[in-house]
Write an enzyme that holds these catalytic residues in place. Structure first.
Site, mmCIF file in Angstrom:
data_model
loop_
_atom_site.group_PDB
_atom_site.id
_atom_site.type_symbol
_atom_site.label_atom_id
_atom_site.label_comp_id
_atom_site.label_asym_id
_atom_site.label_seq_id
_atom_site.Cartn_x
_atom_site.Cartn_y
_atom_site.Cartn_z
ATOM 1 N N GLY A 86 0.749 -1.260 0.000
ATOM 2 C CA GLY A 86 0.000 0.000 0.000
ATOM 3 C C GLY A 86 0.776 1.306 0.000
ATOM 4 O O GLY A 86 0.196 2.349 0.245
ATOM 5 N N SER A 135 1.540 8.278 1.884
ATOM 6 C CA SER A 135 0.949 7.007 2.316
ATOM 7 C C SER A 135 1.503 6.572 3.668
ATOM 8 O O SER A 135 2.713 6.676 3.916
ATOM 9 C CB SER A 135 1.271 5.886 1.325
ATOM 10 O OG SER A 135 0.751 6.152 0.058
ATOM 11 N N ILE A 136 0.607 6.018 4.493
ATOM 12 C CA ILE A 136 1.053 5.501 5.796
ATOM 13 C C ILE A 136 2.073 4.378 5.561
ATOM 14 O O ILE A 136 3.079 4.280 6.269
ATOM 15 C CB ILE A 136 -0.169 5.030 6.615
ATOM 16 C CG1 ILE A 136 -1.102 6.226 6.894
ATOM 17 C CG2 ILE A 136 0.274 4.389 7.924
ATOM 18 C CD1 ILE A 136 -2.468 5.877 7.445
ATOM 19 N N ILE A 180 -4.323 -1.049 2.881
ATOM 20 C CA ILE A 180 -5.097 -1.044 1.644
ATOM 21 C C ILE A 180 -6.539 -0.659 1.947
ATOM 22 O O ILE A 180 -7.158 -1.234 2.838
ATOM 23 C CB ILE A 180 -5.102 -2.458 1.009
ATOM 24 C CG1 ILE A 180 -3.681 -2.907 0.647
ATOM 25 C CG2 ILE A 180 -6.019 -2.501 -0.210
ATOM 26 C CD1 ILE A 180 -3.603 -4.366 0.199
ATOM 27 N N TYR A 205 -10.075 2.232 10.826
ATOM 28 C CA TYR A 205 -10.538 3.565 11.238
ATOM 29 C C TYR A 205 -11.738 3.421 12.153
ATOM 30 O O TYR A 205 -12.527 2.471 12.008
ATOM 31 C CB TYR A 205 -10.882 4.422 10.013
ATOM 32 C CG TYR A 205 -11.322 5.812 10.401
ATOM 33 C CD1 TYR A 205 -10.495 6.619 11.175
ATOM 34 C CD2 TYR A 205 -12.565 6.305 10.017
ATOM 35 C CE1 TYR A 205 -10.908 7.882 11.565
ATOM 36 C CE2 TYR A 205 -12.977 7.564 10.397
ATOM 37 C CZ TYR A 205 -12.148 8.351 11.174
ATOM 38 O OH TYR A 205 -12.555 9.588 11.560
ATOM 39 N N TYR A 254 -18.081 8.739 5.904
ATOM 40 C CA TYR A 254 -17.135 7.635 5.695
ATOM 41 C C TYR A 254 -17.775 6.526 4.852
ATOM 42 O O TYR A 254 -17.092 5.637 4.339
ATOM 43 C CB TYR A 254 -16.618 7.111 7.032
ATOM 44 C CG TYR A 254 -15.264 6.452 6.939
ATOM 45 C CD1 TYR A 254 -14.131 7.167 6.554
ATOM 46 C CD2 TYR A 254 -15.102 5.105 7.231
ATOM 47 C CE1 TYR A 254 -12.902 6.564 6.464
ATOM 48 C CE2 TYR A 254 -13.866 4.489 7.140
ATOM 49 C CZ TYR A 254 -12.767 5.226 6.759
ATOM 50 O OH TYR A 254 -11.543 4.610 6.669
ATOM 51 N N LYS A 290 -14.435 -1.489 7.223
ATOM 52 C CA LYS A 290 -13.484 -1.522 8.344
ATOM 53 C C LYS A 290 -13.975 -2.450 9.458
ATOM 54 O O LYS A 290 -13.173 -3.129 10.099
ATOM 55 C CB LYS A 290 -13.236 -0.107 8.887
ATOM 56 C CG LYS A 290 -12.434 0.798 7.948
ATOM 57 C CD LYS A 290 -11.105 0.185 7.544
ATOM 58 C CE LYS A 290 -10.180 1.165 6.850
ATOM 59 N NZ LYS A 290 -9.030 0.497 6.214
#
Ligand code: NAI
EC number: 1.3.1.9
Length: 268
Positions: A14, A20-21, A94, A149, A159, A166
């Protein structure tokens, strides 16, 4: 730097661009002595500059669509060969909702898009773990992390269907984590991260508003992508060996707040 990941091998999913994290995590893992393969969807290769990250961190890039079991099988085979042994850490970073991308309201979903979204954002995590499990590709005391999240537990209207994705992702982490822990001594956790200004984050309607709101609610403010990378390094290290099946809130304290003074002042 503390050499926390010296001698450890992994796969990082990802990393799209420098926001990007997963990009920040790759940089931090490299600094801590870990070696890894970078992977992303074939289509994403054209968007970011993953080659620059790879050369900086000494990583090989292997394109793989995380929804394709065949791609994942090839990826795991190649990664263990390139890295010279079984895997110690995996980051699943992702997420994607076609309904969000197309601006479809939560109450007006196109279910083909919904299905695509849960496949990419949640079921891909099951597929990844099933391939790792069946191939016996993880070392004992290895660590698998996916990013989540808080909309999985609480309502954040914009969201959209990512909230459901999630919740699905976090459940898979627990369910598969049981078998991975019992059978292979591998730990599986999700890190529930603050809103973060990345490509995926900024795609959410009203993002500017809710990132600012979260920052004013949390006693420590929002956790950055770099903070998240540091936490992930800790979760990959031997210092967290007994942590598994958890959804770890990494949000500066936001999730336990009712209201903050700063938010109150806006209404007084
Ligand atoms: P990003 O846009 O940089 O990363 C998302 C990645 O998913 C991209 O690299 C993209 O190419 C990849 N991807 C999409 N479809 C794929 C597929 N079929 N196969 C393989 N890879 C695929 O955004 P960010 O924010 O770094 O996202 C990483 C994770 O963090 C996601 O799970 C996201 O939901 C989560 N997260 C993000 C927050 C935010 O506010 N940015 C907050 C909490 C969690």
């Amino acid at each position: 730097m503390h050499n926390l990941l010296q001698g450890k091998r992994g796969i990082i999913f990802g990393a799209l661009d420098e926001n990007s994290i997963a990009w920040k995590t790759a940089e931090r893992v490299h600094q801590e002595g870990g070696t890894f393969v970078l992977t992303n969807a074939p289509a994403a290769m054209r968007l970011g500059n993953i080659a620059a990250l790879a050369s900086k961190t000494g990583a090989t890039v292997i394109p793989a669509d995380a929804t394709s079991v065949e791609d994942l099988e090839k990826l795991i085979d190649q990664a263990t060969e390139i890295l010279g042994g079984k895997i110690d850490f995996v980051l699943h970073s992702i997420g994607m909702s076609v309904n969000v991308r197309k601006g479809n309201h939560y109450t007006n979903q196109n279910y083909d898009f919904t299905e695509k979204g849960w496949n990419v954002s949640a079921v891909s995590f099951h597929k990844l773990m099933q391939v790792l499990y069946k191939k016996d590709a993880m070392n004992a005391w290895g660590s698998i992390v996916a990013l989540s999240y808080m909309a999985a537990q609480r309502v954040f209207p914009d969201y959209n269907d990512m909230a459901d994705n999630k919740a699905f992702l976090e459940s898979i982490a627990r369910s598969f984590g049981y078998f991975f822990g019992r059978d292979k001594k591998v730990r599986v956790n999700t890190i529930s991260q603050s809103p973060t200004a990345t490509r995926a984050g900024q795609g959410v309607k009203g993002f500017k508003g809710f990132i600012a709101f979260a920052d004013k609610m949390a006693p420590l403010g929002n956790a950055s992508a770099l903070d998240c990378a540091n936490y992930t390094v800790a979760m990959f290290s031997d210092l967290t060996r007994m942590v598994t099946l958890q959804n770890l809130l990494h949000d500066g304290g936001f999730s336990n707040m009712g209201v903050s003074q700063e938010i109150m002042e806006m209404f007084e």
